[in-house]
Every structure is written in structure tokens, then in C-alpha cells.
Design a protein around this motif. Sequence first.
Motif, PDB file in Angstrom:
ATOM      1  N   ALA A   1      51.440 -67.107  44.120  1.00  0.00           N
ATOM      2  CA  ALA A   1      52.211 -66.822  45.334  1.00  0.00           C
ATOM      3  C   ALA A   1      51.793 -67.751  46.473  1.00  0.00           C
ATOM      4  CB  ALA A   1      52.033 -65.359  45.744  1.00  0.00           C
ATOM      5  N   CYS A   2      50.491 -67.927  46.644  1.00  0.00           N
ATOM      6  CA  CYS A   2      50.009 -68.790  47.735  1.00  0.00           C
ATOM      7  C   CYS A   2      50.329 -70.254  47.465  1.00  0.00           C
ATOM      8  CB  CYS A   2      48.516 -68.594  47.945  1.00  0.00           C
ATOM      9  SG  CYS A   2      48.105 -66.973  48.641  1.00  0.00           S
ATOM     10  N   THR A   3      50.237 -70.684  46.204  1.00  0.00           N
ATOM     11  CA  THR A   3      50.572 -72.072  45.871  1.00  0.00           C
ATOM     12  C   THR A   3      52.045 -72.348  46.137  1.00  0.00           C
ATOM     13  OG1 THR A   3      48.820 -72.269  44.212  1.00  0.00           O
ATOM     14  CG2 THR A   3      50.694 -73.760  43.996  1.00  0.00           C
ATOM     15  N   VAL A   4      52.910 -71.528  45.588  1.00  0.00           N
ATOM     16  CA  VAL A   4      54.357 -71.778  45.714  1.00  0.00           C
ATOM     17  C   VAL A   4      54.813 -71.622  47.163  1.00  0.00           C
ATOM     18  CG1 VAL A   4      56.658 -70.983  45.021  1.00  0.00           C
ATOM     19  CG2 VAL A   4      54.828 -71.172  43.312  1.00  0.00           C
TER      20      VAL A   4
ATOM     21  N   PHE B   1      56.704 -67.516  38.471  1.00  0.00           N
ATOM     22  CA  PHE B   1      56.757 -66.943  39.823  1.00  0.00           C
ATOM     23  C   PHE B   1      57.760 -67.688  40.687  1.00  0.00           C
ATOM     24  CE2 PHE B   1      55.626 -67.084  44.270  1.00  0.00           C
ATOM     25  CZ  PHE B   1      55.599 -65.734  44.585  1.00  0.00           C
ATOM     26  N   ALA B   2      57.728 -69.026  40.631  1.00  0.00           N
ATOM     27  CA  ALA B   2      58.598 -69.838  41.492  1.00  0.00           C
ATOM     28  C   ALA B   2      60.078 -69.565  41.216  1.00  0.00           C
ATOM     29  CB  ALA B   2      58.287 -71.322  41.303  1.00  0.00           C
ATOM     30  N   ILE B   3      60.432 -69.390  39.947  1.00  0.00           N
ATOM     31  CA  ILE B   3      61.823 -69.057  39.608  1.00  0.00           C
ATOM     32  C   ILE B   3      62.246 -67.794  40.343  1.00  0.00           C
ATOM     33  CG2 ILE B   3      63.366 -68.238  37.773  1.00  0.00           C
ATOM     34  CD1 ILE B   3      61.589 -69.898  35.795  1.00  0.00           C
ATOM     35  N   GLN B   4      61.430 -66.762  40.236  1.00  0.00           N
ATOM     36  CA  GLN B   4      61.813 -65.451  40.781  1.00  0.00           C
ATOM     37  C   GLN B   4      61.908 -65.454  42.305  1.00  0.00           C
ATOM     38  OE1 GLN B   4      60.071 -61.886  38.517  1.00  0.00           O
ATOM     39  NE2 GLN B   4      58.579 -63.503  38.103  1.00  0.00           N
ATOM     40  N   ILE B   5      60.931 -66.060  42.975  1.00  0.00           N
ATOM     41  CA  ILE B   5      60.954 -66.035  44.440  1.00  0.00           C
ATOM     42  C   ILE B   5      62.064 -66.941  44.973  1.00  0.00           C
ATOM     43  CG2 ILE B   5      59.214 -67.845  44.877  1.00  0.00           C
ATOM     44  CD1 ILE B   5      59.569 -64.480  46.776  1.00  0.00           C
ATOM     45  N   ALA B   6      62.344 -68.033  44.270  1.00  0.00           N
ATOM     46  CA  ALA B   6      63.438 -68.909  44.706  1.00  0.00           C
ATOM     47  C   ALA B   6      64.785 -68.211  44.566  1.00  0.00           C
ATOM     48  CB  ALA B   6      63.416 -70.214  43.909  1.00  0.00           C
ATOM     49  N   LYS B   7      64.990 -67.512  43.460  1.00  0.00           N
ATOM     50  CA  LYS B   7      66.249 -66.781  43.283  1.00  0.00           C
ATOM     51  C   LYS B   7      66.392 -65.671  44.329  1.00  0.00           C
ATOM     52  CE  LYS B   7      68.962 -67.647  41.109  1.00  0.00           C
ATOM     53  NZ  LYS B   7      69.999 -68.677  41.409  1.00  0.00           N
ATOM     54  N   TYR B   8      65.275 -65.036  44.670  1.00  0.00           N
ATOM     55  CA  TYR B   8      65.291 -63.987  45.706  1.00  0.00           C
ATOM     56  C   TYR B   8      65.811 -64.543  47.031  1.00  0.00           C
ATOM     57  CZ  TYR B   8      63.443 -60.340  48.844  1.00  0.00           C
ATOM     58  OH  TYR B   8      63.306 -59.354  49.796  1.00  0.00           O
TER      59      TYR B   8
ATOM     60  N   ALA C   1      57.718 -55.601  45.999  1.00  0.00           N
ATOM     61  CA  ALA C   1      57.917 -54.158  46.180  1.00  0.00           C
ATOM     62  C   ALA C   1      59.340 -53.734  45.807  1.00  0.00           C
ATOM     63  CB  ALA C   1      57.613 -53.770  47.630  1.00  0.00           C
ATOM     64  N   GLU C   2      60.308 -54.636  46.017  1.00  0.00           N
ATOM     65  CA  GLU C   2      61.697 -54.347  45.656  1.00  0.00           C
ATOM     66  C   GLU C   2      61.968 -54.516  44.163  1.00  0.00           C
ATOM     67  OE1 GLU C   2      64.486 -56.633  48.042  1.00  0.00           O
ATOM     68  OE2 GLU C   2      63.175 -56.390  49.784  1.00  0.00           O
ATOM     69  N   GLY C   3      60.978 -55.006  43.417  1.00  0.00           N
ATOM     70  CA  GLY C   3      61.165 -55.227  41.984  1.00  0.00           C
ATOM     71  C   GLY C   3      61.907 -56.505  41.651  1.00  0.00           C
ATOM     72  N   LYS C   4      62.098 -57.376  42.638  1.00  0.00           N
ATOM     73  CA  LYS C   4      62.822 -58.637  42.423  1.00  0.00           C
ATOM     74  C   LYS C   4      61.902 -59.743  41.893  1.00  0.00           C
ATOM     75  CE  LYS C   4      66.663 -56.995  44.209  1.00  0.00           C
ATOM     76  NZ  LYS C   4      67.791 -56.608  43.351  1.00  0.00           N
ATOM     77  N   VAL C   5      60.609 -59.589  42.132  1.00  0.00           N
ATOM     78  CA  VAL C   5      59.612 -60.516  41.585  1.00  0.00           C
ATOM     79  C   VAL C   5      58.617 -59.668  40.794  1.00  0.00           C
ATOM     80  CG1 VAL C   5      57.765 -62.150  42.111  1.00  0.00           C
ATOM     81  CG2 VAL C   5      59.877 -62.181  43.449  1.00  0.00           C
TER      82      VAL C   5
END
Length: 325
Positions: free
Chosen positions: A124-127, A155-162, A288-292
Amino acid sequence: MKAIVITTPGGPESLVLSEVDDPKIKDDEVLIRVSATALNRADVMQRKGLYPPPKGASPYPGLECSGVVEGVGSGVTRWKVGDQVCALLSGGGYAEKVAAPEGQVLPVPQGISVKDAASFPEVACTVWSTVFMTSKLSPGETFLIHGGSSGIGTFAIQIAKYYGIRVFVTAGSEEKLAFCKDLGADVGINYKTEDFVARVKEETGGKGVDVILDSIGGSYFQRNLDSLGLDGRLFIIGTQGGATTQLDIRSLFARRLTVQAAGLRTRTAENKGIIISEVGKKVWPAIAEGKVKPVIYKHFPLAEAADAHKLMESSQHIGKIMLYP
């Protein structure tokens, strides 16, 4: 306490579970009883003698952990004994206990187990610090992730899509690409059978992508530049494909390209604290929203750290490899 000691720089067999002194906490640190830690490529480099810990850091490997606060320094105000937390470390995660600056500690995200929380701090901190805080990756942009099935990649895929970004990934097998697609990746490219530059150009109507997150380095450098569009940003976080390359500087001019690079471990505690604060505000709500979600491939007892390293070096895994003390 018990910790994994690197007996001599070399192969996985140099990782030995040993009895060592408990860490002593400073005024601004918390003592965490470790529930889990996670492997990172930097741990392999440290084991080989290629990536020594920063001055003053724990000599034991491990750049992240989760667990329960067991003690607090006299200056600590955010945390109390008994809190369930995870932390970004400069070292020492491969142990039963570790000291961490209070500014590098986050609560276990809502809906996540204490052990699974150890899979998040480093990725998380890196991305977030690279492509979001520095490269300013924004909703509606396009984003290429090399090594989409790695811990950082998943991780990067999920947070970027979010955040509403179109995601491209490279990976070395159809199984890994299918996994990335299931996480939300829009375009999967098998780097063993396809030219990623040609595929990126094809999928973007010849424009190229806005941002690239790259852990390969030298061998991909020119092809990464060729894959960027106008005002494109390349962020390099590793050199798995070599640390040197040649550059025709003129190739940056016409498209106003930016090349950026950074590590995380050697940043100051103050800088890490800023990153942790941003991650708490921008990433933790998505978890917390379950998106990542945590992507964990396998976990090992701490005593089997050598086997965990062998798995990481085989590159057969998808996501994170965990160690449980």
C-alpha cells in the motif's frame, strides 16, 4: 524472543530461527507482538548481502508486520497496549516482537483479520507513494503494471480500479493473467509471448498509457518509454532486469515524458509518516468497503522462512507470501 537471523549472506539456508534479545523501544516507538509478517523481494536481496538495513534499523529481515501493541514509548500518543495494528518497518518483521515508530503504524483495517493485515503495509505504501502521490495517477487515466500477479501488482490493480483507472498488466502465464483479470485488470499481456509495447499501442489507439509502474528496470527501460503517451510518467521501483541502460534523451522531449524512481525502506521516518497518513485516508476506506482484498498465496511458520524464500524466488506465487511466528 525468536527471530530469523541471516547467518551469512547467501542462499535461503542462511535464514536460521535463533534466540535473540527483545527490541528496546524509543520514546516515539511501539512494541508489537508480531502475528504475521510478509515477504518482499527486498528481503531476498538483504539475505544475499545486496541490500543492508539502514543505519539503526533491526538487522533481521521483514519490512512489514501485523500484531498487537505490547508496549509504548513515553512520547507515544496514538496507540495503547492491546491495540491491533499493522506497521511499515525498516527491518525486523521476521521475529516474535518488533519496534516501530508510532507514525508508521496503522490500525488493522475493518473487516480484515490481524494476520491478513500484514499483507498490506509495504504494498500500500509503495503503490500509493509512487504512482499516486508522485506520478499523480488520476481517475480516467491508463496505467500499466509490470508483474501484475506480484504482491505489489495485485494490490495496484485493485486500488487503481477503485479510483476509476483503466489497468493494463503484464505477467508470465495465462493463469496469472486470468487472476489479474478477476481482480479487475482491463488488459492482460503475456510478456513471454507478446510484445507489450505493440499491445499497449493497439489497446490505446496508438496513444500509449499515462503511467507505468515498473520493477524490471534496465531491460524494460526503452520499451517502457515507447509505451507512454503524451505527458506520460514512468515510475521505477526495482531492477530485476538490470540496473543500467542507455537512453537517447531526445526520446523524452516530444511526448514530455517523466522518469521517476524511489525506494521505501531508506526514506526518513518523517516521510514514511506522511505516506502512512495518506494511506490511512485514501486506501484503508477501500479495504473497509471490501473493494481491495488481501491476496495471499501461502503462509509458512517463521521457522520455515527458507522455504518461503525458495517459493518467492521461483516466482510461482500470485500475491503475498506470509510468515507466522
